[in-house]
Design an enzyme around this catalytic site. Structure first.
Site, PDB file in Angstrom:
ATOM      1  N   ASN A  31      57.992  45.233 -37.780  1.00 30.52           N
ATOM      2  CA  ASN A  31      58.277  45.414 -39.312  1.00 30.52           C
ATOM      3  C   ASN A  31      57.057  46.153 -39.637  1.00 30.52           C
ATOM      4  OD1 ASN A  31      60.464  44.237 -39.033  1.00 30.52           O
ATOM      5  ND2 ASN A  31      59.727  42.472 -39.940  1.00 30.52           N
ATOM      6  N   TRP A 100      67.538  33.193 -30.967  1.00 26.49           N
ATOM      7  CA  TRP A 100      67.871  32.994 -29.493  1.00 26.49           C
ATOM      8  C   TRP A 100      66.858  33.643 -28.738  1.00 26.49           C
ATOM      9  CZ3 TRP A 100      71.345  34.001 -33.385  1.00 26.49           C
ATOM     10  CH2 TRP A 100      72.169  32.875 -33.688  1.00 26.49           C
ATOM     11  N   GLY A 221      52.550  35.814 -52.440  1.00 33.36           N
ATOM     12  CA  GLY A 221      53.957  35.999 -52.910  1.00 33.36           C
ATOM     13  C   GLY A 221      53.731  36.874 -54.357  1.00 33.36           C
ATOM     14  N   ALA A 248      58.690  40.443 -46.431  1.00 30.87           N
ATOM     15  CA  ALA A 248      57.861  40.819 -47.583  1.00 30.87           C
ATOM     16  C   ALA A 248      56.395  40.857 -47.187  1.00 30.87           C
ATOM     17  CB  ALA A 248      58.175  39.613 -48.649  1.00 30.87           C
ATOM     18  N   ASP A 250      55.327  41.228 -43.879  1.00 33.54           N
ATOM     19  CA  ASP A 250      55.144  42.093 -42.874  1.00 33.54           C
ATOM     20  C   ASP A 250      55.059  43.565 -43.656  1.00 33.54           C
ATOM     21  OD1 ASP A 250      55.788  40.247 -41.232  1.00 33.54           O
ATOM     22  OD2 ASP A 250      57.860  40.992 -41.003  1.00 33.54           O
TER      23      ASP A 250
END
Length: 290
Positions: A31, A100, A221, A248, A250
């Site tokens: 990303n 996974w 944030g 966010a 990344d």
């Protein structure tokens, strides 16, 4: 031309919307690589990982190439496949992940016939790693990689990106993170990750990061980033509407690094990172339309 190697795991992503799922490709360092390349097209950005020889691995490789990210450093391991994860989100945009990935090809990075080989990193100016990158590797490979980085002229960019499930235990994660922080040139921690990993308060994390790092940003944030290594005080408008907070941090890293490595000031880089992240959280999934 500045060359950056972004190292990590590229995964098949299922972004859930009720009973439906959108299939994509993502991964924290991938990303960042994508948003870095979008923010600074003149930089050479390559992705370093391992994939299998299955159709999903080919889909991942093709996706990376369409993002103008170099694929020459991606190693193919016959019989292996990429990891898979699903994202579910609450009404306020917070996300939960189901993974996974235990047999992912990326877990075999830097390993050849029982030996360590870091030659794929030769020729780069910067290497970008995360706590997820280190978390998926065996402990012996992690430590050998840190020793290798210490012995080269590679400049290290690191985001601690702490995911407890990837680590043997908290103490191992703490020790490895401290070791890589000691050799980091551009630090991009998130306050929530650092609080969780080192069991510190927000103010303790802010104080430690400001004392420890000579360059970078502490992601906080909606509050906006805290400049590390230089005094920058400016306001950061919050996102207008939060749909999905996936990537966010990344995307902040990509926007920040794109500006910084293109010669812009710390203040401009912080603003670029925050503004990009504020756009990304208004969309579902890790990668928004270009």
């Amino acid at each position: 031309m500045t060359k950056i190697a972004c190292v990590g795991e590229a995964m098949i992503e299922l972004s859930m919307d009720g009973q439906s799922a959108k299939i994509g490709v993502a991964g924290d360092t991938l990303n960042t690589a994508i948003y870095l390349k979008r923010s600074a097209p003149d930089l050479t950005v390559d992705y370093v990982t391992c994939l299998g020889d299955d159709p999903f691995s080919e889909q991942v490789r093709e996706f990376i190439a369409t993002q103008r990210i170099g694929c020459d450093a991606i190693r193919t391991i016959p019989g292996k496949s990429p990891g898979l994860y699903a994202i579910t989100t609450t009404d306020d945009g917070e996300r939960a992940f189901t993974y996974w990935r235990s047999a992912s090809a990326a877990r075999d990075m830097f390993q050849f016939d029982g030996q360590f080989d870091f030659s794929v990193l030769e020729g780069y100016d910067f290497v970008y790693l995360s706590g997820i990158t280190l978390g998926i590797l065996p402990q012996a490979v992690r430590l050998a990689l840190i020793d290798h980085l210490q012995s080269t002229d590679l400049r290290v960019i690191y985001d601690s990106n702490y995911r407890p499930a990837l680590w043997e235990d908290e103490a191992t994660a703490q020790n490895v993170t401290r070791a890589i922080w000691a050799h980091t040139d551009i630090a991009l921690p998130s306050i929530d990750d650092e609080m969780a990993l080192f069991r510190e308060t927000a103010s303790d994390v802010e104080s430690r990061c400001q004392k420890s790092f000579i360059n970078g940003a502490l992601k906080r944030g909606a509050q906006g980033p805290l400049s590390l290594g230089s005094d920058v005080v400016q306001d950061y408008p919050p996102a207008k509407k939060v749909i999905d907070t996936t990537a966010a941090g990344d995307s902040f890293n990509g926007g920040y690094l794109g500006a910084l490595l293109s010669g812009k000031s710390q203040a401009e880089a912080l603003r670029s990172g925050h503004d990009l992240a504020a756009r990304v959280v208004r969309h579902r999934g890790a990668i928004i339309p270009e």
